[in-house]
Design an enzyme around this catalytic site. Structure first.
Site, PDB file in Angstrom:
ATOM      1  N   ASP A  37     -26.388 -25.527   5.328  1.00 18.22           N
ATOM      2  CA  ASP A  37     -27.415 -26.289   4.734  1.00 18.22           C
ATOM      3  C   ASP A  37     -27.852 -27.398   5.964  1.00 18.22           C
ATOM      4  O   ASP A  37     -26.515 -27.786   7.237  1.00 18.22           O
ATOM      5  CB  ASP A  37     -27.264 -28.003   3.926  1.00 18.22           C
ATOM      6  CG  ASP A  37     -28.240 -28.400   3.500  1.00 18.22           C
ATOM      7  OD1 ASP A  37     -30.152 -28.036   3.737  1.00 18.22           O
ATOM      8  OD2 ASP A  37     -28.312 -28.275   1.956  1.00 18.22           O
TER       9      ASP A  37
ATOM     10  N   ASP B  88     -37.548 -26.552  -0.410  1.00 18.49           N
ATOM     11  CA  ASP B  88     -36.457 -27.461  -1.778  1.00 18.49           C
ATOM     12  C   ASP B  88     -37.212 -27.085  -2.646  1.00 18.49           C
ATOM     13  O   ASP B  88     -36.724 -27.764  -3.755  1.00 18.49           O
ATOM     14  CB  ASP B  88     -36.033 -28.419  -1.089  1.00 18.49           C
ATOM     15  CG  ASP B  88     -34.884 -28.702   0.031  1.00 18.49           C
ATOM     16  OD1 ASP B  88     -34.059 -27.366  -0.683  1.00 18.49           O
ATOM     17  OD2 ASP B  88     -34.636 -29.843   0.176  1.00 18.49           O
TER      18      ASP B  88
END
Length: 749
Positions: free
Chosen positions: A488, A558
């Site tokens: 990430d 997301d």
């Protein structure tokens, strides 16, 4: 194939269906003569074909003066337009010489043609599987006044309609110089009657299609965010006004780079269009001492006259065979359950083991432990601390990662883990020990990201590069059973400054950062070739070709709301295949939007990508679990064609018909998967014909509905010719709002 016609001084680059022609004209100027459908020869494309555009008109004689000495770069299709030499359009190259002069006048000197693609250092990306797969042309140009040189590099594929461009700028003088602007490609098209397609967005609403006509002046997209960008990504297309998925001219442009970029089109007074793509020149100055050189990232150009869908399929094939590592081209990607939306930071060993048990029952392949597993002095219980402290939190995992990998192995599952190694928090042991390792500006307060504490490590610093590589190396050495890493990057590059780079090279930071990241990723791939990695940057902030050589897939967004994912994944599919798009089933009331959607829609949308789950199994009813088992088993039937087949987009959700549909077809056209989604419901809503594409019109296909939660469509179990399915289509009631259907088509014996 690449050839040079010495008589007309023209280079011709051929792919299976396209040609690209470059000419050497008066005064050793290099011009772009043609880019489009394949042509047999270059007769008629030499310099005289554009001189009238450059000629001066005399009102006294009513004649054009087309004398060769009237050559004007101002309106000629310069192959690599330079600053300050009579071409007043946006330039591809601008160099500031030691005396402050910014005039750059590059003239042709020579060329080389050879099989295969040369090694491009330090930014190699698109690789070739064999020397016969492509030919490469290098054209040398020089500024005879300053001594600066440019090598234009072209790679033309023999089996794909792809041309890859880049440039290498060399300081062959005896004095230092600064590059202020260095584009990877510059193309002049003879008209401006095109639409520009780009994909804009923001966090949780990435890759929305925008199509607008070209107009006189400048139009384009850019990013200055440094590490990631949800707003714009480095790809764009110019398409003819009548272009749709199945017909019309389409030019695609894609930069193989993950940092700041610029895509620009400039339509001039003569009605032509200049297209440029490369590193964003804002906050970019690259210093070159004598003998030093700078290599631009590669730009991938695609042309087709068979529509936007064909452009996408060409890019998908390039992805599958020339960007991702060879071992993953035909390998089925794992079905995984991820702990993030199922537990967020609130988990322990028992909860993760229960996820693994349910995952095995559902028929999944892997358990992935997301954020929250690390931190000693500062346990990671939220997003405000601990990044950089990559030690197991014993409170949550008393048996460590070893206990989890053992539990996964016992249940026949692989194990994956989340890390964010480019970042740290101001509340962390790493930052307390090495505050100088973060990107920062002297005498200014640091702008912090997620949780009000997140900072970016300075990857221009070799010591920091070694630390970040060590994060992965230590995990893999201690736990070689780790098969998957979710990498990430939840922050853009705010604090533009480096404590490592010297004062005169602060402007190198954006590029040096990405070169440092690539050095790390190359080392990881070399030492752990079997490790699968996902690129995540607050979801879809790093969906670009610059990351693809090092990561096997993207966390597409997301936002796991199934309805919005239809739009997001549609936009992403313009340039990236389904195998790259991680698409997970989440809870019925979505965390991002609060929308409730049926479990079937959530599964059916996830099945059109690399499917996974973010559900908390303990919160599922027995009926939901039974449906999940059926849907996962059905996905496995079509997984090969979804992940490796050709995509055909049929009804766009952006067209606002209330429907969306798409399908995947195997290269042999004997297997296909069809998806249709109902986006909204209103009274007397017209129903489109559900026509298909990409099938063999002569073959007969058995239609079977998958992922059932009720009665199948009336055509289930029946056979139809490919011609009927494509020309007439199937007529069935999809259902109410948020209904969906998945059909498998197999060629009948």
């Amino acid at each position: 194939m690449i050839s040079f016609d010495s008589k007309n001084k023209t280079f011709k680059l051929d792919t299976p269906n396209t040609s690209y022609v470059i000419g050497v004209v008066d005064f050793d100027q290099l011009v772009n003569l043609y880019y489009g459908d394949k042509i047999a020869d270059t007769e008629g494309l030499e310099a005289r074909s554009f001189r009238p555009r450059c000629a001066s008109f005399s009102p006294l004689t009513s004649e054009y003066n087309t004398d060769a000495h009237d050559f004007s770069p101002d309106c000629a299709p310069m192959e690599y337009g330079c600053n300050g030499c009579g071409d007043f359009r946006t330039s591809a190259l601008s160099i500031r010489n030691v005396d402050g002069n910014t005039v750059t006048d590059m003239r042709y000197e020579g060329y080389r043609i050879y099989a295969g693609k040369p090694s491009i250092d330090p930014l190699p990306a698109v690789y070739l599987n064999s020397e016969s797969e492509a030919d490469t042309l290098e054209i040398d140009m020089a500024d005879k006044v300053t001594g600066m040189r440019v090598t234009l590099i072209y790679t033309a594929f023999n089996s794909l309609d792809v041309i890859i461009r880049s440039a290498r700028i060399e300081n062959a003088s005896q004095r230092p110089a600064d590059i202020d602007r260095a584009m990877s490609m510059c193309v002049d098209l003879p008209g401006m009657d095109y639409d520009l397609i780009t994909l804009y967005g923001r966090h949780c609403k990435e890759r929305s299609e925008e199509r607008r006509p070209l107009a006189h002046g400048l139009q384009g997209i850019a990013s200055k965010r440094g590490v990631s960008s949800h707003c714009q990504n480095p790809f764009a297309a110019l398409v003819s006004k009548n272009a749709d998925e199945n017909s019309g001219e389409a030019y695609g442009f894609n930069l193989v780079y993950s940092g700041n970029f610029e895509f620009c089109t400039e339509c001039d007074y003569s009605g032509t269009s200049r297209i440029l793509m490369g590193i964003n020149p804002t906050d970019f100055t690259w210093h070159l001492e004598p003998g030093e050189s700078f290599q631009t990232p590669e730009a991938v150009m695609v042309h087709t006259s068979k529509g936007i869908g064909e452009m996408s399929r060409i890019y998908h094939k390039l992805y599958n065979f020339n960007l991702v590592p060879g071992k993953y081209r035909t390998e089925k990607r794992p079905l995984l359950i991820n702990s993030w939306e199922a537990a967020f930071f609130d988990f322990d060993t028992d909860k993760l083991v229960s996820f693994a048990e349910r995952a095995k029952e559902f028929g999944m392949d892997m358990l992935v432990m997301d954020d929250g597993w690390f931190g000693d002095k500062y346990p990671r219980n939220n997003g405000t601390s601990s990044l950089g402290d990559w030690v197991v939190c014993k409170e949550k995992l008393p048996e460590g990662i070893k206990g989890l990998t053992a539990s996964a192995r016992e249940k026949g599952l692989k194990f994956g883990i989340w890390i964010e190694p480019e970042m740290t928090n101001s509340k962390s042991e790493l930052f307390e020990k090495h505050p100088e390792w973060v990107i920062q500006q002297p005498h200014r307060e640091m702008h912090k990201g997620r949780g009000g504490t997140q900072l970016v490590l300075d990857l221009s610093n070799p010591e920091v590069q070694e630390f970040v590589f060590g994060v992965v190396d230590k995990l893999m050495t201690a736990h070689p059973e780790i098969a998957y890493i979710k990498w990430d990057a939840n922050m853009t590059l705010f604090n533009y400054g480096s404590t490592y780079l010297p004062r005169d090279k602060q402007s190198h930071l954006y590029i040096a950062y990405h070169r440092g990241l690539e050095n790390i990723l190359k080392r990881i791939h070399a030492k752990y070739p079997g490790l699968v990695m996902q690129a995540c940057a607050s979801g879809g902030g790093r969906i670009n070709y610059g990351m693809l050589p090092y990561y096997d897939e993207f966390w597409t967004s997301d936002n796991t709301d199934a309805l919005q994912r239809i739009f997001i994944q549609w936009g992403v599919s313009n340039f990236f295949p389904a195998v790259a798009m991680a698409s997970h089933v989440s809870v019925d009331t979505n965390y991002q939007t609060g929308r409730k959607t049926p479990l079937k829609l959530r599964f059916d949308v996830a099945m059109s990508g690399r499917m996974g789950m973010e559900l908390q199994p303990a919160h599922m009813t027995d009926e939901d679990k039974a449906f999940a088992r059926r849907a996962i088993a059905d996905y496995k039937l079509i997984r090969p064609v979804v992940q490796q087949g050709d995509l055909y987009r049929l009804i766009s959700p952006f067209d606002k018909t209330g429907y969306a549909s798409l399908m995947y077809v195997s290269p042999e056209k004997d297997h296909a998967a069809y998806f249709v989604y109902k986006l909204e419901q209103y009274h007397n809503m017209p129903r489109p014909a559900f026509r298909m594409a990409g099938l063999d019109p002569q073959k007969r296909y058995l239609v079977r509905e998958l992922s059932l939660d009720g009665k199948p469509i009336p055509q289930d179990g029946k056979t139809f010719t490919g011609a009927f399915l494509m020309e007439t289509g199937l007529d069935f009631e999809v259902g109410g709002e948020h209904a969906s259907h998945v059909l498998e088509l197999k060629a009948a014996e």
